[in-house]
Write an enzyme that holds these catalytic residues in place. Structure first.
Site, PDB file in Angstrom:
ATOM      1  N   LYS A   1       0.864  -1.186   0.000  1.00  0.00           N
ATOM      2  CA  LYS A   1       0.000   0.000   0.000  1.00  0.00           C
ATOM      3  C   LYS A   1       0.897   1.231   0.000  1.00  0.00           C
ATOM      4  CE  LYS A   1      -3.731   2.278   2.565  1.00  0.00           C
ATOM      5  NZ  LYS A   1      -4.593   2.215   3.769  1.00  0.00           N
TER       6      LYS A   1
ATOM      7  N   LYS B   1      -2.214  -1.460  -3.691  1.00  0.00           N
ATOM      8  CA  LYS B   1      -3.045  -0.251  -3.647  1.00  0.00           C
ATOM      9  C   LYS B   1      -2.152   0.970  -3.754  1.00  0.00           C
ATOM     10  CE  LYS B   1      -6.488   1.998  -0.651  1.00  0.00           C
ATOM     11  NZ  LYS B   1      -7.179   1.980   0.656  1.00  0.00           N
TER      12      LYS B   1
ATOM     13  N   TYR C   1     -15.272   0.627  -7.128  1.00  0.00           N
ATOM     14  CA  TYR C   1     -16.576   1.246  -6.896  1.00  0.00           C
ATOM     15  C   TYR C   1     -17.491   1.070  -8.101  1.00  0.00           C
ATOM     16  CZ  TYR C   1     -13.802   3.260  -3.174  1.00  0.00           C
ATOM     17  OH  TYR C   1     -12.975   3.409  -2.083  1.00  0.00           O
TER      18      TYR C   1
END
Length: 332
Positions: free
Chosen positions: A202, A256, A321
């Protein structure tokens, strides 16, 4: 692999691009609903779907609406839904005790989803930032984000989520040693089948801005997260982090952000062969949506193209999303 290609005109590489049927036949990668994990935001209240201005089309949902969303996702063939809480400012403290409250928003939502859509996997986020008055993923002591005390808190958070019925624990905190601590605690508590999808690589990225708005962390954050999230200049470090997390008991690993880090996705999948996911984060989503709303791009085409890029890089799962919109398109 060394490609063998005849000389022109024996080889006309356009032949295999000539019709939709032939293109379908030779396509190297495919995208399906089963590749998707849908991140959703949960807030308090009832009957609420609250738009998030920096993420067009995304809302914060009350627990009852989260359950309805899970039913929709299950019907669309989306295998997992991931929960992120929008915590009331009055519940944010330095000791972050709301993080392991059995009745916090996340744990309420886990139970509601399990009752409404039992066949969908529920993933939870493990980090202290939604509950921390300082906005950080770990405890702040004299300006330092401390590691070991944070890991102890994350273990308590993990166990509370497992007790609520979570299928997948998603530690996004980037503290050292947390995977081993979580795995040992889960085993000892009888949750041996609860999976860990570790945010192993990340990065300290500028792409997270809209997400911090969505969970109400933007105003709370004091400083930055560069002492625990990765330097965007580094690639070899990601390999070391993934190797460590797998050796400590992670079942799956996460990269990410997504699109800007496809090289990392490819390296990790090629090196380890473990289930590999990536997160198409809020900033990536918002950029596509903003450009589409301004008529600068074909939003549907770019949405699908961006997700196919993850598959091409070797990802097994994609947090996005766009998940329900994509699933509806693919299921037509």
């Amino acid at each position: 692999m060394t490609p063998t290609v005849a000389s022109f005109p024996a080889a006309r590489l356009r032949r295999t691009r000539s019709t939709p049927a032939i293109r379908d036949l030779v396509r190297e990668n495919s995208l399906g609903s089963s590749d998707l994990i849908w991140p959703v935001f949960v807030r308090d209240g009832s009957g609420i779907e609250e738009p998030i201005p920096s993420m067009p089309g995304v809302v914060r949902r009350s627990v009852d609406k989260i359950a309805e969303a899970a039913v929709e996702a299950q019907a669309l063939g989306i295998p997992a839904i991931c929960l992120f809480p929008y915590t009331d400012a009055g519940l944010k403290t330095e000791d972050c005790a709301e993080a392991w409250n059995p009745d916090n928003l996340t744990n309420q939502a886990v139970r509601a989803i399990k009752a409404a859509a039992p066949d969908i996997a529920v993933m939870t986020d493990v980090a202290l930032d939604p509950y921390n008055i300082n906005g950080h993923d770990g405890f702040v002591v004299n300006g330092e984000i401390v590691n070991d005390a944070t890991v102890e808190a994350l273990v308590k958070m993990t166990l509370a989520q497992a007790e609520a019925g979570a299928d997948i624990i998603g530690p996004s905190d980037m503290m050292d040693g947390r995977i081993s601590a979580m795995r040992n605690a889960l085993e000892q508590a009888g949750h041996s089948n609860v999976m860990i999808l570790s945010y192993s690589a990340k990065y300290a990225s500028g792409y997270y801005g809209p997400f911090r708005d969505a969970v109400g962390a933007s105003g709370a954050l004091n400083g930055d997260k560069k002492t625990y999230q990765m330097d965007p200049a580094n690639s070899d470090e990601a390999i070391r982090l993934v190797q460590r997390d797998l050796s400590e008991g992670a079942d799956m690993v996460m990269i990410k952000p997504g699109i800007a880090y496809l090289d990392i996705c490819h390296r990790i999948k090629s090196t380890f062969g473990a289930p590999t996911c990536a997160y198409q984060v809020s900033g990536e989503y918002a950029m596509i949506q903003a450009a589409a709303q301004n008529g600068w791009i074909d939003g549907e085409q770019v949405m699908l193209e961006s997700l196919m890029a993850f598959k091409r890089a070797g990802c097994d799962g994609i947090l996005t999303y766009f998940a329900p919109e994509v699933a509806r398109l693919l299921n037509r």
